[in-house]
Write a protein that holds these residues in place. Structure first.
Motif, PDB file in Angstrom:
ATOM      1  N   PHE A  70       1.041  -1.361   0.261  1.00 34.04           N
ATOM      2  CA  PHE A  70      -0.043  -0.125  -0.256  1.00 34.04           C
ATOM      3  C   PHE A  70       0.241   1.341  -0.407  1.00 34.04           C
ATOM      4  CE2 PHE A  70      -2.891   2.752   1.822  1.00 34.04           C
ATOM      5  CZ  PHE A  70      -3.919   2.497   0.779  1.00 34.04           C
ATOM      6  N   PHE A  87       0.114   3.148  -2.971  1.00 37.33           N
ATOM      7  CA  PHE A  87      -1.142   4.304  -2.987  1.00 37.33           C
ATOM      8  C   PHE A  87      -0.150   5.429  -2.853  1.00 37.33           C
ATOM      9  CE2 PHE A  87      -3.182   6.950  -0.237  1.00 37.33           C
ATOM     10  CZ  PHE A  87      -4.928   6.413  -0.503  1.00 37.33           C
ATOM     11  N   TRP A  88       0.870   5.296  -1.463  1.00 38.63           N
ATOM     12  CA  TRP A  88       0.907   6.667  -1.597  1.00 38.63           C
ATOM     13  C   TRP A  88       2.835   6.455  -2.988  1.00 38.63           C
ATOM     14  CZ3 TRP A  88      -0.522   9.823   1.574  1.00 38.63           C
ATOM     15  CH2 TRP A  88      -1.521   9.377   2.217  1.00 38.63           C
ATOM     16  N   ILE A 146       1.189   8.825  -4.983  1.00 40.15           N
ATOM     17  CA  ILE A 146       0.180   9.999  -5.249  1.00 40.15           C
ATOM     18  C   ILE A 146       1.517  11.140  -3.962  1.00 40.15           C
ATOM     19  CG2 ILE A 146      -0.316  11.368  -2.019  1.00 40.15           C
ATOM     20  CD1 ILE A 146      -2.187   9.215  -2.259  1.00 40.15           C
ATOM     21  N   SER A 182      -1.716   1.561  10.970  1.00 40.78           N
ATOM     22  CA  SER A 182      -2.375   1.625  10.355  1.00 40.78           C
ATOM     23  C   SER A 182      -2.888   1.984   9.376  1.00 40.78           C
ATOM     24  CB  SER A 182      -2.913   0.318  11.178  1.00 40.78           C
ATOM     25  OG  SER A 182      -3.693   0.775  12.344  1.00 40.78           O
ATOM     26  N   TRP A 183      -2.955   3.620  10.222  1.00 35.72           N
ATOM     27  CA  TRP A 183      -3.439   4.483   9.705  1.00 35.72           C
ATOM     28  C   TRP A 183      -3.238   4.628   8.724  1.00 35.72           C
ATOM     29  CZ3 TRP A 183      -0.853   8.361   8.332  1.00 35.72           C
ATOM     30  CH2 TRP A 183       1.132   8.148   8.908  1.00 35.72           C
ATOM     31  N   GLN A 235      -7.917   6.056  14.572  1.00 37.96           N
ATOM     32  CA  GLN A 235      -6.887   5.459  13.275  1.00 37.96           C
ATOM     33  C   GLN A 235      -6.242   4.125  12.944  1.00 37.96           C
ATOM     34  OE1 GLN A 235      -8.174   6.523  10.318  1.00 37.96           O
ATOM     35  NE2 GLN A 235      -9.181   8.449  11.279  1.00 37.96           N
ATOM     36  N   GLN A 258      -8.493   0.593  -4.031  1.00 42.95           N
ATOM     37  CA  GLN A 258      -7.798   2.631  -3.585  1.00 42.95           C
ATOM     38  C   GLN A 258      -6.886   2.169  -4.009  1.00 42.95           C
ATOM     39  OE1 GLN A 258      -8.364   3.227   0.680  1.00 42.95           O
ATOM     40  NE2 GLN A 258      -8.904   1.942   0.769  1.00 42.95           N
ATOM     41  N   THR A 308      -7.855  10.085  -5.546  1.00 38.67           N
ATOM     42  CA  THR A 308      -7.686   9.625  -4.451  1.00 38.67           C
ATOM     43  C   THR A 308      -7.677   9.891  -2.672  1.00 38.67           C
ATOM     44  OG1 THR A 308      -7.365   7.984  -6.149  1.00 38.67           O
ATOM     45  CG2 THR A 308      -7.329   7.485  -3.654  1.00 38.67           C
ATOM     46  N   LEU A 309      -6.165  10.816  -3.202  1.00 43.38           N
ATOM     47  CA  LEU A 309      -6.151  11.080  -1.466  1.00 43.38           C
ATOM     48  C   LEU A 309      -7.342  12.237  -1.243  1.00 43.38           C
ATOM     49  CD1 LEU A 309      -4.032  12.089   0.465  1.00 43.38           C
ATOM     50  CD2 LEU A 309      -2.930  13.809  -0.906  1.00 43.38           C
ATOM     51  N   TRP A 315      -9.340   9.063   0.119  1.00 40.86           N
ATOM     52  CA  TRP A 315      -8.398   8.762   1.862  1.00 40.86           C
ATOM     53  C   TRP A 315      -8.653   9.533   3.066  1.00 40.86           C
ATOM     54  CZ3 TRP A 315      -4.915  10.351   5.026  1.00 40.86           C
ATOM     55  CH2 TRP A 315      -3.781   9.096   5.696  1.00 40.86           C
ATOM     56  N   ARG A 333     -12.259  10.401   4.500  1.00 42.63           N
ATOM     57  CA  ARG A 333     -12.864   8.858   5.122  1.00 42.63           C
ATOM     58  C   ARG A 333     -11.803   8.993   6.588  1.00 42.63           C
ATOM     59  NH1 ARG A 333      -9.885   3.272   5.285  1.00 42.63           N
ATOM     60  NH2 ARG A 333      -8.652   4.339   3.312  1.00 42.63           N
ATOM     61  N   LYS A 334     -10.947   9.411   6.566  1.00 44.03           N
ATOM     62  CA  LYS A 334      -9.789   9.429   7.783  1.00 44.03           C
ATOM     63  C   LYS A 334     -10.767  11.104   8.633  1.00 44.03           C
ATOM     64  CE  LYS A 334      -6.817   6.834   6.720  1.00 44.03           C
ATOM     65  NZ  LYS A 334      -6.104   5.351   8.091  1.00 44.03           N
TER      66      LYS A 334
END
Lengths: 70, 300
Positions: free
Chosen positions: A21, A25-26, A29, A67-68, B148, B188, B199-200, B204, B207-208
């Motif tokens: 992830f 994902f990151w 970004i 996990s955040w 979280q 995601q 998406t961020l 994301w 959602r947070k």
């Protein structure tokens, strides 16, 4: 055979999902953010750097229990 | 209904309490179906508008954050079977609407239902309440952060493992929901490769923010520092904001007393059951106003 592969895959994702992830994902970004602020990069380091940062975040997530990030 | 409430003043027995409570159960909570589907439509439309450059990303972020904050309550109604009411043939609606509503939160209906039922069964029990870690903290900021890290080391996992050993159906539900969790996990990542910043800021971050907001108003405020016990584990509370902004969680007590009463029927159920709530010593019950319907109850 297929079930076994699927089992291994899910096991891998359960253990290493946060790391993937982080990279995908990151990394995506960070890459987009870098492009947004600095424009297109021709430099290989600048192309790879965001994904390395993502990998680092993913590893921190896994080993520090962050996990955040997911 | 008013007759029932009037009669009950002389009789505050548990039988009478249940008799009155039952009159508020069993209908289809259509409002939650509308909100559940509505917020997903808004969220998907926001994506479409942003991706096609019809609205700016920051505008989409605000809309997505507000709509995502409304994603859990319809799922919660589905978890309790409010979306089908007493109609067993419509039971599928509970899972279907709940799961669709949870898309912006990227959560599984089965997992949330299983853990939420355990929350009801073991409210405020540090060993068995899945919500304990973000309910029993010193302030709302700690709650917002704690929620979280639910799946982190030493977090919810210990409670979930314990509950799974004790209850095979619970473990089964988690396994079932895990597949949906994997699906959201890959979805995601896939969307992030194609639309990273969108998406961020449309998925994301909203959602947070929504999860933290929900943790504060659903868990921390109603349950903080309270003991275990049917009439002791939840309080009436206020934070100075109108009831509607807090998803009416100021009156969450009613839900813990009778989870089968629909969310939108809770104000009139409280009006009818107020004498019982005061007699049972529910925290804050003596401060609730006579009329709750369309009352923002800023000063409970």
């Amino acid at each position: 055979m297929f079930t076994k592969l699927l089992e291994l895959f899910f096991e891998h994702i359960t253990n290493w999902g946060l790391v993937w992830f982080g990279v995908v994902f990151w990394g995506s970004i960070f890459n987009a953010a870098l492009f947004f602020f600095l424009g297109g990069a021709n430099n290989l380091v600048l192309i790879v750097l965001p994904y390395l940062l993502g990998l680092l975040l993913g590893l921190m997530g896994k080993f520090k229990g962050w996990s955040w990030i997911n | 209904m008013d007759q029932l409430a009037g009669d009950s003043q002389a009789n505050l027995s548990i039988e009478e309490e249940r008799k009155i409570a039952r009159t508020f159960m069993g209908r289809i909570e259509w409002e939650m179906i509308v909100i559940g589907l509505g917020q997903v439509i808004v969220w998907v439309a926001t994506w479409g508008l942003v991706v096609n450059n019809l609205i700016p990303l920051w505008g989409g972020f605000i809309i997505a954050t507000v709509s995502t904050a409304c994603a859990y309550l319809p799922s919660h109604a589905g978890q309790h079977g409010h979306l089908s009411g007493k109609h067993q043939n419509l039971d599928w609606l509970n899972t279907f609407i709940s799961q669709i509503s949870l898309i912006p939160l990227a959560q599984s209906h089965h997992i949330l239902k299983a853990t939420h039922m355990k929350h009801h069964a073991h409210t405020n029990d540090p060993r068995k309440d899945p919500d304990y870690r973000h309910s029993h903290v010193d302030n709302w900021l700690q709650s917002a952060i704690q929620i979280q890290n639910q799946t982190g080391e030493g977090g919810l996992i210990e409670v979930v493992e314990k509950l799974s050993k004790e209850d095979s159906k619970f473990a089964e539900a988690l396994e079932k929901g895990g597949l949906v969790g994997f699906l959201f996990f890959f979805a995601q990542m896939t969307v992030a490769v194609i639309y990273p910043l969108e998406t961020l800021l449309l998925w994301w971050v909203p959602r947070k923010l929504a999860v933290s907001y929900l943790g504060i108003i659903f868990s921390y405020e109603p349950h903080k520092d309270l003991p275990i016990g049917r009439y002791k584990d939840t309080r009436f509370w206020t934070n100075g904001l109108p009831r509607f902004i807090n998803h009416s969680m100021q009156i969450h007590v009613m839900h813990h007393m009778y989870p089968r009463i629909c969310h939108f029927d809770e104000p009139k159920a409280i009006e009818a059951l107020k004498p019982f709530m005061i007699a049972r010593g529910i925290p804050g019950a003596e401060k609730i106003p006579e009329k709750l319907r369309f009352n923002p109850t800023i000063s409970i």
